[in-house]
Scaffold this motif. Structure first.
Motif, PDB file in Angstrom:
ATOM      1  N   GLU A  86       0.831  -1.207   0.000  1.00 52.14           N
ATOM      2  CA  GLU A  86       0.000   0.000   0.000  1.00 52.14           C
ATOM      3  C   GLU A  86       0.865   1.256   0.000  1.00 52.14           C
ATOM      4  O   GLU A  86       0.447   2.320  -0.436  1.00 52.14           O
ATOM      5  N   ARG A  87       2.113   1.104   0.472  1.00 54.65           N
ATOM      6  CA  ARG A  87       3.003   2.257   0.539  1.00 54.65           C
ATOM      7  C   ARG A  87       3.832   2.429  -0.733  1.00 54.65           C
ATOM      8  O   ARG A  87       4.697   3.280  -0.821  1.00 54.65           O
ATOM      9  N   GLU A 129       2.287  -5.895   6.367  1.00 53.01           N
ATOM     10  CA  GLU A 129       2.919  -5.372   5.141  1.00 53.01           C
ATOM     11  C   GLU A 129       2.028  -5.516   3.909  1.00 53.01           C
ATOM     12  O   GLU A 129       2.014  -4.648   3.038  1.00 53.01           O
ATOM     13  N   ARG A 130       1.328  -6.638   3.820  1.00 53.11           N
ATOM     14  CA  ARG A 130       0.447  -6.930   2.673  1.00 53.11           C
ATOM     15  C   ARG A 130       1.128  -6.702   1.330  1.00 53.11           C
ATOM     16  O   ARG A 130       0.720  -5.851   0.533  1.00 53.11           O
ATOM     17  N   LEU A 131       2.174  -7.473   1.093  1.00 52.85           N
ATOM     18  CA  LEU A 131       2.937  -7.324  -0.150  1.00 52.85           C
ATOM     19  C   LEU A 131       2.334  -8.158  -1.268  1.00 52.85           C
ATOM     20  O   LEU A 131       1.693  -9.179  -1.026  1.00 52.85           O
ATOM     21  N   ALA A 132       2.565  -7.716  -2.482  1.00 55.96           N
ATOM     22  CA  ALA A 132       2.257  -8.530  -3.660  1.00 55.96           C
ATOM     23  C   ALA A 132       3.490  -8.508  -4.556  1.00 55.96           C
ATOM     24  O   ALA A 132       3.900  -7.448  -5.042  1.00 55.96           O
TER      25      ALA A 132
END
Ligand code: GDP
Length: 414
Positions: free
Chosen positions: A299-300, A397-400
């Motif tokens: 998201e960042r 973190e919710r990375l992709a």
């Protein structure tokens, strides 16, 4: 004493590799022989229709072809080196499964391209070779079926150069032909490898006669590699003697940079050439630490992830295998550490999930582990609905991870 291969500080001794080939070139036979030679399987090494170790999924077995990628661990100590861990990721050879091929190319660090010494470079090997190049995957090649009438290493090398634009470095040559296939002349180490009937290898230094006969070919190899490696070129121009260690180091650098492909030859079926190939996998294919950083979105914004066990968790789900005791969700970890009991965020299902059990696969058996580090391939056991291609990361973190794409243009292949 080396640290155990399961320790996070051992990543330089890990090799995650695939084996790519045109159908019928001998990929299944070679994979079985590699696993048998390393002790990862204890069969006689025979390949029965659809029953090879990497084909353990019942659907795959029925079809007699490998339709997806699973990862099998083995250990190998080269004749002149330390013990390494090989993780063989089964790469589908069938072109109908192009997305699976792409996905497996994404999670492996290097590959062995198998060619038939009789049929040379066939259309499918051309396709997969180009895919591997596009992904910046360093390659070594094995010219198989050298026990068959009409097999030729030279003509396969010529086809590699013509059809694949490959810079191909023959690391030696086979001795004898067909049923007499009896050994390998190792240009790099200046040694002769003899194979007995069962394919067991023994090594000795070249005799004077062999030195006179093979030194010119070795010299050509040195010059060809020196074209792509400054340190070797400098040693060569200074007139320094080029020993095995110097040549190996240059070959490794040049192969990892994508400048060319070391080539070996033998017969998987007769179990000949498997040991030099295992040594070459260790010597010339990358460890996870040798690979470029991967990109991930959060998201960042975008972040770059190095293969660091202390970094944020990022793993790619690349294959789901249904087993009697529950599904195995195969994950390649690019960064961070994954432990039993962790809760992770799954990017496509968009939910947090608990990791109840972790396994690595040794032959067709799962081995429970408590922890996996950046660079490792591990299966989460028991998840019902994982999605191939999704990212696992820390819930905060919710990375992709970027979807399948070419690596940055650090590699020039000509
Ligand atoms: P794949 O389709 O690439 O997985 O190829 P397989 O491993 O199934 O091999 C295809 C056929 O070639 C089988 O009949 C094997 O027994 C045979 N084969 C594989 N390797 C060799 C080899 O080194 N020499 C000979 N003569 N036959 C081989």
């Amino acid at each position: 004493m080396n640290t155990p291969l399961t320790s996070r500080t051992s990543a330089s001794r890990w090799r995650n590799l695939g084996i790519i080939a045109h159908v019928d070139a001998g990929k299944t036979t070679l994979t079985e022989r590699l696993l048998w030679k390393t002790g990862a399987i204890h069969r006689t090494g025979e390949v029965h229709d659809g029953a090879a170790t990497t084909d353990f999924d019942p659907i795959e077995r029925r079809r007699g072809i490998t339709i997806g990628a699973a990862a099998v661990q083995a250990r190998w100590t080269p004749h002149d080196g330390a013990e390494h861990r090989l993780t063989v990721i089964d790469t589908p050879g069938h072109i109908d499964f192009a997305i699976e091929v792409e996905r497996s190319l994404r999670v492996l660090d290097g590959a062995v391209a198998v060619f038939s010494g009789v049929d040379g470079v066939q259309p499918q090997s051309e396709t997969v070779w180009r895919q591997a190049r596009r992904h910046g995957v360093p390659l070594i090649a094995f010219v198989n079926k050298m026990d068959r009438i009409g097999a030729s290493l030279d003509s396969t090398l010529a086809q590699m150069r013509e059809k694949l634009d490959a810079v191909a470095w023959a690391l030696g040559e086979t001795v004898g032909s067909e049923s007499e296939l009896s050994g390998w002349i190792d240009y790099v180490a200046r040694e002769s490898v003899s194979w007995d009937e069962a394919g067991n290898a023994s090594r000795r230094a070249w005799s004077d006669e062999e030195t006179a006969r093979f030194e010119p070919a070795r010299q050509r190899l040195v010059e060809a590699v020196a074209d792509h490696d400054d340190a070797l070129a400098e040693a060569f121009l200074d007139g320094r003697s080029i020993d095995a260690a110097l040549l190996k180091a240059a070959l490794r650098r040049a192969t990892l940079a994508g400048a060319g492909t070391p080539v070996l030859a033998g017969s998987a079926f007769k179990n000949k050439g498997v040991e030099p190939l295992l040594d070459a996998i260790v010597d010339y294919l990358p460890s996870p630490l040798d690979r470029p950083a991967v990109r991930a979105q959060s998201e960042r914004g975008e972040t770059e992830l190095a293969p660091d066990a202390d970094g944020p968790l990022a793993g790619l789900v690349f294959k789901i295998v249904q087993q009697e005791h529950g599904a195995q969700t195969f994950v390649r970890l690019y960064s961070g550490t994954l432990r039993v009991g962790d809760t992770v965020w799954a990017s496509r299902r968009e939910k947090a999930l608990r990791v109840g059990r972790l396994q690595v696969v040794q032959a067709d058996r799962g081995q429970d582990v408590e922890v996996a580090y950046a660079g490792e391939i591990v299966a989460v056991v028991g998840w019902k609905d994982a999605i191939s291609g999704e990212t696992l990361s820390d819930a905060g973190e919710r990375l992709a991870l970027d979807s399948i794409q070419a690596q940055p243009a650090v590699l020039s292949w000509r």
